[in-house]
Scaffold this motif. Structure first.
Motif, mmCIF file in Angstrom:
data_model
loop_
_atom_site.group_PDB
_atom_site.id
_atom_site.type_symbol
_atom_site.label_atom_id
_atom_site.label_comp_id
_atom_site.label_asym_id
_atom_site.label_seq_id
_atom_site.Cartn_x
_atom_site.Cartn_y
_atom_site.Cartn_z
ATOM 1 N N LEU A 165 0.872 -1.170 0.000
ATOM 2 C CA LEU A 165 0.000 0.000 0.000
ATOM 3 C C LEU A 165 0.908 1.218 0.000
ATOM 4 N N GLN A 166 0.477 2.273 -0.668
ATOM 5 C CA GLN A 166 1.294 3.480 -0.699
ATOM 6 C C GLN A 166 0.522 4.667 -0.161
ATOM 7 N N THR A 167 1.254 5.656 0.301
ATOM 8 C CA THR A 167 0.649 6.914 0.756
ATOM 9 C C THR A 167 1.515 8.051 0.226
ATOM 10 N N HIS A 168 0.897 9.166 -0.084
ATOM 11 C CA HIS A 168 1.608 10.364 -0.509
ATOM 12 C C HIS A 168 0.646 11.530 -0.445
ATOM 13 N N GLU A 169 1.173 12.744 -0.473
ATOM 14 C CA GLU A 169 0.334 13.938 -0.461
ATOM 15 C C GLU A 169 -0.498 13.980 -1.735
ATOM 16 N N GLU A 182 -8.558 -0.160 5.021
ATOM 17 C CA GLU A 182 -9.005 -1.524 5.338
ATOM 18 C C GLU A 182 -10.062 -2.037 4.353
ATOM 19 N N GLN A 183 -10.471 -1.195 3.406
ATOM 20 C CA GLN A 183 -11.547 -1.569 2.492
ATOM 21 C C GLN A 183 -11.004 -2.005 1.135
ATOM 22 N N GLU A 184 -11.780 -2.864 0.457
ATOM 23 C CA GLU A 184 -11.418 -3.274 -0.894
ATOM 24 C C GLU A 184 -12.630 -3.102 -1.799
ATOM 25 N N PHE A 185 -12.391 -2.553 -2.991
ATOM 26 C CA PHE A 185 -13.462 -2.297 -3.948
ATOM 27 C C PHE A 185 -13.081 -2.896 -5.289
ATOM 28 N N HIS A 186 -14.092 -3.343 -6.053
ATOM 29 C CA HIS A 186 -13.886 -3.810 -7.426
ATOM 30 C C HIS A 186 -14.713 -2.904 -8.320
ATOM 31 N N ASP A 194 -8.409 10.587 -0.792
ATOM 32 C CA ASP A 194 -7.256 11.316 -0.275
ATOM 33 C C ASP A 194 -6.080 10.341 -0.310
ATOM 34 N N THR A 195 -5.013 10.685 -1.026
ATOM 35 C CA THR A 195 -3.904 9.748 -1.220
ATOM 36 C C THR A 195 -3.028 9.586 0.024
ATOM 37 N N ARG A 196 -3.342 10.316 1.099
ATOM 38 C CA ARG A 196 -2.624 10.099 2.364
ATOM 39 C C ARG A 196 -3.124 8.832 3.051
ATOM 40 N N ILE A 197 -4.294 8.327 2.610
ATOM 41 C CA ILE A 197 -4.814 7.050 3.123
ATOM 42 C C ILE A 197 -4.088 5.944 2.365
#
Length: 192
Positions: free
Chosen positions: A121-125, A143-147, A157-160
């Motif tokens: 998993l990655q995070t960034h501003e 913690e969620q997964e989507f298809h 928000d890419t900080r997640i």
């Protein structure tokens, strides 16, 4: 020098000044970025100095624009846009915007599931919006997964902590808008 060449070079100064001001950059800051002196930059912007290729290349790089846009080269009659794909961690990114700063648009192609897919998993501003053009996407957000399939969209928000990848045997193609400082793409319905 022909009149056309002179016209092209005469327009460079105002474009350089507009690009620098749009970025909120001072002459001193741009001098540090490009290695050119503030005096040279000022003379280029006012048109008192005719630009050379050695001066224009670092300026185009600093402003994030192609050289032909900086000099407003006359059209060649070829209407095609030549984007250069970039490969990252197994997926391909094609930039669709050329301006520096603000929300950027990309076409992203993820390889079929199980091929070169990172599990980290990655995070960034930033803030991202994507739309699935083709294929199916597995999108992990916290913690969620989507298809998601063609025609579906997501924004986050890419900080997640997140991960995006193909969920099928075919590549997945996405249209992505990314705001580096958390800028959201404002999509509003048109009012008739």
């Amino acid at each position: 020098m022909s009149d056309t060449e002179y016209d092209v070079l005469a327009g460079v100064g105002p474009r350089l000044r507009a690009l620098r001001r749009a970025r909120g950059t001072t002459l001193a800051e741009l001098a540090t970025e490009t290695g050119l002196t503030a005096s040279t930059l000022s003379r280029l912007e006012t048109g008192r100095l005719r630009p050379t290729l050695e001066q224009l290349l670092p300026l185009a790089r600093a402003h994030g624009v192609p050289l032909d846009e900086l000099v407003a080269a006359p059209p060649t009659g070829d209407p095609r846009i030549h984007m250069k794909p970039v490969r990252r961690s197994g997926y391909t990114v094609v930039p669709l915007t050329r301006r520096a700063g603000g929300v950027q648009a990309y076409k992203v192609i993820y390889p079929p599931a199980g091929r070169s897919e990172t599990t980290d998993l990655q995070t960034h501003e930033g803030y991202e919006w994507f739309y699935v053009l083709d294929g199916h996407v597995r999108f992990v957000l916290g913690e969620q997964e989507f298809h998601l399939g063609p025609g579906e969209a997501a924004e986050f928000d890419t900080r997640i902590p997140h991960r995006i990848g193909s969920a099928g045997r075919r590549p997945a193609e996405l249209l992505t808008l990314f705001g580096p400082q958390g800028e959201r793409a404002h999509l509003s319905p048109s009012h008739h």
